[in-house]
Structure formats: C-alpha cells, structure tokens
Scaffold this active site. Structure first.
Site, PDB file in Angstrom:
ATOM      1  N   GLU A  47      76.757 -23.764 -41.806  1.00 30.37           N
ATOM      2  CA  GLU A  47      76.533 -22.328 -41.598  1.00 30.37           C
ATOM      3  C   GLU A  47      75.781 -22.067 -40.300  1.00 30.37           C
ATOM      4  OE1 GLU A  47      74.645 -18.586 -44.095  1.00 30.37           O
ATOM      5  OE2 GLU A  47      73.427 -20.370 -43.814  1.00 30.37           O
ATOM      6  N   LYS A 138      79.476 -13.000 -43.734  1.00 26.82           N
ATOM      7  CA  LYS A 138      78.631 -13.165 -44.926  1.00 26.82           C
ATOM      8  C   LYS A 138      78.306 -11.811 -45.553  1.00 26.82           C
ATOM      9  CE  LYS A 138      74.453 -15.680 -46.345  1.00 26.82           C
ATOM     10  NZ  LYS A 138      73.360 -16.554 -45.838  1.00 26.82           N
ATOM     11  N   CYS A 172      76.405 -20.264 -47.532  1.00 25.59           N
ATOM     12  CA  CYS A 172      75.068 -20.367 -48.102  1.00 25.59           C
ATOM     13  C   CYS A 172      74.973 -19.728 -49.484  1.00 25.59           C
ATOM     14  CB  CYS A 172      74.073 -19.756 -47.115  1.00 25.59           C
ATOM     15  SG  CYS A 172      72.357 -20.288 -47.298  1.00 25.59           S
TER      16      CYS A 172
END
Length: 321
Positions: A47, A138, A172
């Site tokens: 990430e 995200k 994540c």
C-alpha cells in the site's frame, strides 16, 4: 497441478525511497524484473509504496492545524505523487509489458479529474500488456491518514483475470470491511491481494481469516520502513527522526491458501521477494462445502448494492458549434 491450473506469484516486500517517485519506481522495476526472472506471472507491491506511506504524521504532530512543517511535507508529497493520466506509471507499465508480467501496486494518486491536488491511496491493477485495468481509491483512509488522503469511491471495486485466477485487491483496513470483501467475492474473486503499508499485527490474523472466509488464496503484501530508510533530503528530516522508532513498518508479507493454512508465513524486518506457485484446484476442493458467493449464499435474503460511479464534482454539457 497442471501448468494451466497454476500461477507463480511474487510479493515484493520493500521500502519506498520516501517521497521520491522516480527512485521508488526504479526500485519497484528492479523487483519486478527479479520476479520475472524467477518466472513469476504476477507481482504485487504494498500500500502507498509509490512514493511512500505518510509515517511522519504520527511522529511530527501531524494534526497541528496550519502547521508550516506539515504544509511543507505535504507540498513535497503532492509533487512526488502519481498522476496516472500524465504518465506517472508509464515506466512500470513498460516494464510489465516487456517482461509479460501482471502487476498490482499501491500508490498515492493525484487525479486531474478531482482537480489535481488532492491525494488518494490507490490500488492499481496492470496486465501483462502494460495496460491499466482498474484504479481503486481507498474507500476510507484510516485514522491519521485522513490528515493526508481523501476518501475514495467504489469505481475500482473490480476483479481481473490473471492466468487461471480471478484477482481482486483492497488497501489496508479495507480488508476488514465485510461489504468491500463481499463486492469482490460476488465477482468471482479467488485470489485476493491485501495491500498493507507494513506490520505483522495487520497481516498475521486477517490473512488466514479472509482466506478461509473466501475459500481463496490471499496474498498479503507489505512495505517495510526503517528509520535509516528516511532519505537525507526528506523535509524536516531531523524532526521526523527524533520522534520515530527504529522500525516504522516491519513488513509481515505472507500467503495463505484457501484452507486458511500458511503457504508462506509472515516475513518481517527484511526486504525480500517472496515467491510461490498457486494451485487453483485447491480452491475447488475448499468450495465443496462453502462458497460465500455461490451455494452458501442467500441472495433472496441478503444482497449488496455497489455504486461503481467514479465520483466527480462537475458534469459538463457543451453545445455543438
């Protein structure tokens, strides 16, 4: 295991050259080439690796409002971030095409379509022809990340074929979001890539759980970052160094099979390319008694609506001349 039913994968657990897009991309390409030389058909990176995770926020009073320090670091972050439509990933795309290897990577994206200055933590899928297949921003930055990154949208909640597998990925803590996982399972995902900035505490439990839930392979790919990795030209480096521990991210990259057992146990505190060959037959065996989007689902009772519209603030209609 037949060759047509297998996929050789590589997980590149490396550090960023923090806030240096060009040097970090060069390091990523070197690991991509190493994976290709080991006959990998797919390689994944952690990430926000390009050009780096905002570790400084936790160690330099990142929540201080109108701080000159935070503004100057963020200015550099914007300058070194990735504008995909302006060619920010072209060197990696060209390397993928040259070596005929598919790539999934984490980057900090600065899309022109949202004005060109706000940052998104994005997961990018690139095929073996070097084409960008999808960009997932995200959905919700975590805790101090919200001081730097913008919330994304559902446009990139997509899966893609890589060899005999259907591959998806999340960034994540999105991997803890059951509905985000369900959106990928519903599209036939059988190889899940969990991108992390690094940390055994993140990968040790969730990797095996997601594998057992999805009856899929899970590749958890992390970065590493040590105090000594912080470049000499990092803005306000002395302040960052003074507040940070020796290890900021210890890695933890690993692979779990569709039965939830380790194929590669978590690796910590080192930069390394992890390589494994995955057998799709193992997925068919584990789906015999549980298939989360198939015979064990009840869409008449439980279903999910997913909006994959790419968010933007203006829609223009121009009249013809």
């Amino acid at each position: 295991m037949s060759q047509s039913d297998s996929l050789k994968v590589g997980l590149a657990q490396i550090s960023s050259v923090l806030l240096d897009r060009e040097k970090t991309a060069a390091k990523m390409i070197a690991y991509l080439e190493q994976a290709a030389n080991q006959q990998c058909e797919f390689v994944a990176f952690g990430e926000a690796l390009l050009p780096g995770y905002p570790h400084w926020l936790a160690y330099t009073d990142g929540a201080a409002f109108n701080s000159r320090v935070q503004k100057e670091i963020h200015e550099r972050y914007i300058a070194e971030s990735v504008c995909i439509e302006k060619g920010g990933l072209d060197s990696i795309r060209e390397a993928a095409a040259k070596h005929r290897i598919a790539v999934m990577l984490g980057c900090i994206e600065r899309p022109e379509q949202r004005g060109g200055y706000s940052l998104y933590c994005s997961r990018v899928a690139i095929d073996a022809n070097g084409e960008v297949l999808s960009v997932h921003r995200k959905l919700m930055p975590t805790y101090e990340e919200r001081l730097s990154w913008s919330p994304g949208d559902g446009h990139g909640l997509r899966v893609h074929p890589v060899g005999p597998f259907t591959v998806g990925g999340l960034n994540c803590w999105e991997n803890w979001m059951p509905l985000a996982r369900a959106a990928l399972y519903a599209q036939g995902e059988d190889l899940h890539v969990a991108l992390w900035p690094g940390g055994l505490h993140n990968t040790h439990d969730t990797t095996r759980f997601i594998a057992k839930e999805g009856r899929c392979y899970v590749l958890a790919v992390s970065g590493v970052m040590r105090r000594d990795d912080i470049p000499a030209d990092f803005p306000h480096r002395d302040l960052f160094i003074a507040g940070s521990p020796e290890i900021l991210s210890n890695g933890g990259s690993c692979i779990a099979g569709p039965d939830g057992e380790w194929i590669i146990e978590p690796v910590v505190n080192e930069e390394r390319l992890l390589v494994a060959t995955l057998d799709r037959g193992a997925i068919r065996r584990e789906r015999q008694n549980f298939d989360v989007a198939g015979h064990y689902s009840r869409p008449d009772v439980l279903s999910l609506n997913v909006d994959r519209t790419r968010q933007q603030i203006a829609y223009f209609k121009d009249t013809g001349e």
